[in-house]
Write an enzyme that holds these catalytic residues in place. Sequence first.
Site, PDB file in Angstrom:
ATOM      1  N   LYS A  78       0.859  -1.192   0.000  1.00 48.24           N
ATOM      2  CA  LYS A  78       0.000   0.000   0.000  1.00 48.24           C
ATOM      3  C   LYS A  78       0.891   1.237   0.000  1.00 48.24           C
ATOM      4  O   LYS A  78       1.956   1.237   0.648  1.00 48.24           O
ATOM      5  CB  LYS A  78      -0.885  -0.049   1.255  1.00 48.24           C
ATOM      6  CG  LYS A  78      -1.951   1.029   1.348  1.00 48.24           C
ATOM      7  CD  LYS A  78      -2.832   0.779   2.578  1.00 48.24           C
ATOM      8  CE  LYS A  78      -3.939   1.798   2.744  1.00 48.24           C
ATOM      9  NZ  LYS A  78      -4.802   1.512   3.910  1.00 48.24           N
ATOM     10  N   SER A 153      -9.695   1.333   3.003  1.00 46.14           N
ATOM     11  CA  SER A 153      -8.857   2.138   2.139  1.00 46.14           C
ATOM     12  C   SER A 153      -7.789   1.335   1.388  1.00 46.14           C
ATOM     13  O   SER A 153      -7.215   1.838   0.433  1.00 46.14           O
ATOM     14  CB  SER A 153      -8.175   3.238   2.958  1.00 46.14           C
ATOM     15  OG  SER A 153      -7.339   2.684   3.944  1.00 46.14           O
ATOM     16  N   SER A 177      -9.714  -1.058   7.222  1.00 40.08           N
ATOM     17  CA  SER A 177      -9.167  -0.907   5.867  1.00 40.08           C
ATOM     18  C   SER A 177      -8.399  -2.091   5.291  1.00 40.08           C
ATOM     19  O   SER A 177      -8.049  -2.064   4.112  1.00 40.08           O
ATOM     20  CB  SER A 177      -8.273   0.325   5.811  1.00 40.08           C
ATOM     21  OG  SER A 177      -9.076   1.455   5.665  1.00 40.08           O
TER      22      SER A 177
HETATM   23  N1  GLN Z   1     -13.110   3.549   6.468  1.00 38.67           N
HETATM   24  C1  GLN Z   1     -12.559   4.008   7.718  1.00 38.67           C
HETATM   25  C2  GLN Z   1     -12.235   5.479   7.621  1.00 38.67           C
HETATM   26  O1  GLN Z   1     -12.534   6.055   6.630  1.00 38.67           O
HETATM   27  C3  GLN Z   1     -11.349   3.201   8.084  1.00 38.67           C
HETATM   28  C4  GLN Z   1     -10.163   3.565   7.298  1.00 38.67           C
HETATM   29  C5  GLN Z   1      -8.947   2.744   7.656  1.00 38.67           C
HETATM   30  O2  GLN Z   1      -9.032   1.703   8.292  1.00 38.67           O
HETATM   31  N2  GLN Z   1      -7.799   3.264   7.263  1.00 38.67           N
HETATM   32  O3  GLN Z   1     -11.707   6.056   8.499  1.00 38.67           O
END
Ligand code: GLN
Length: 487
Positions: A78, A153, A177
């Site tokens: 990532k 994400s 994420s």
């Molecule tokens: N979808 C969640 C957010 O927008 C979690 C994101 C993540 O785990 N990086 O914060």
Amino acid sequence: MPIFKSLEELHHMLVNKEISCVELTRSYLDYIDSADSRVKAFLTVTADSALMKAAKVDKKIAGGESLGSLEGLPMAMKDNMCTEGIPTTCGSRILENFNPPYDATVTERLKASGAVLLGKLNMDEFAMGSSTENSGYHPTANPWDLESVPGGSSGGSAACVAAREVPFALGSDTGGSIRQPAAFCGVVGLKPTYGAVSRYGLVAFASSLDQIGPLTTNVRDNALVLNAIAGHDPKDSTSVPFVKPDYTRFLENDVKGLKIGIPDEYFASGLNSDVAEVIQKAIRTFESLGAEIERCSLPHTEFAMPAYYIIAPAECSSNLARYDGVRYGYRAEADDMIEMFKKTREKGFGQEVKRRIMLGTYALSSGYYDAYYLKAQKVRTLIKQDFDRAFAKYDVLLSPTAPTTAYKIGEKSDPLAMYMGDVYTIPVNLAGLPAISVPAGFVDGMPVGMQLISKHFEEGMLYKAAYAFEQNTEYYHQVPALLKEVR
Ligand code: GLN
């Protein structure tokens, strides 16, 4: 095609000289070349350095040296993990030209393991989002349906593993994420215990929640990757010195007597009924394998979401203050310094990131701190205590990973609706627990993920349960339509 092989199989192919490491690397790079024009999982492909590294591995093989279990095997990361001299954008325009001067600890560890980096993967900007649509570059497609989101994400990480562009990828998980995109793309994704994998060199979103973990096509591969990246790191003050087991030794396909709790709150309104059915069937599978199933309650679950949306933005507003155009990344032209700061942040950050910074700054401002931030931290303790009570009785908790399957790109425009997709994953981050998402079936051809949660540092227990489930179901043999053309 090597792309359908597990890490162990690829390792044996190299050791038995059925394929050279350069050939293997090239076949993956060629495949990425064709498949990624549709999936769009990669932000950077590092073909030259990958082939150079592969040549070195081939020399080792030719010299009769033994190979580590990940040595010579392709992978991708990532784009929020620092890679020396290789762009690390965090999916943000503000870091478009940022080439880190150092490696993250996970990068260093994977390098040391001999794994071959094929590139860096798309993500929601600064890991804020659930669909990868918040990337400052382009959205990524779900290999099961190119018009649907891959989740987020770590959408690039899940999509590229599902499309078999790499056998494994690293993602990061702050509120779901790794697990949610793994569920949407039908792959295995583990969020380790907070403190089990070093965060050094992971660009911070919400430091008390962020954790790096592996995404793979199957459970054994996942354990192999965790073996390489987990363990204490003095460079990360929140890294915990613990005795790291060999995680593959938990893969014994036996869950007789395993105590599994099913939290009622994770099956309440908001859960798609078809997804619920798939998970109920998964529960019956565990029952038929001799596990002991019991309903339980995590009573403060409904407060996890509001607490997260105070704590995560608060930490983000502080962590993202450093992007001012002075030391690195994008810098806007302006007449004076303050104007430069303003313009840089105005142009460099996307909408969702700005929303989080404003939410966090507001929650931390004097006069509101106690009402919001302090209260959210107290709620966090209550959520942790819910889990502590449950784990006094159960080895593992089981739930859906997400309330729905993947939706269409552009379908969800309301941020709150998007936030609600993380109801089952966020409490785990607040409590710092490990959890895994495993493919559990399909609804209308789209994958459904089952989440398993265990006690701190009991990733082995997750692998044990996940492996038994995987070996007794056929889901992980199924591949997206995209791949049927290749096979
Ligand atoms: N979808 C969640 C957010 O927008 C979690 C994101 C993540 O785990 N990086 O914060």
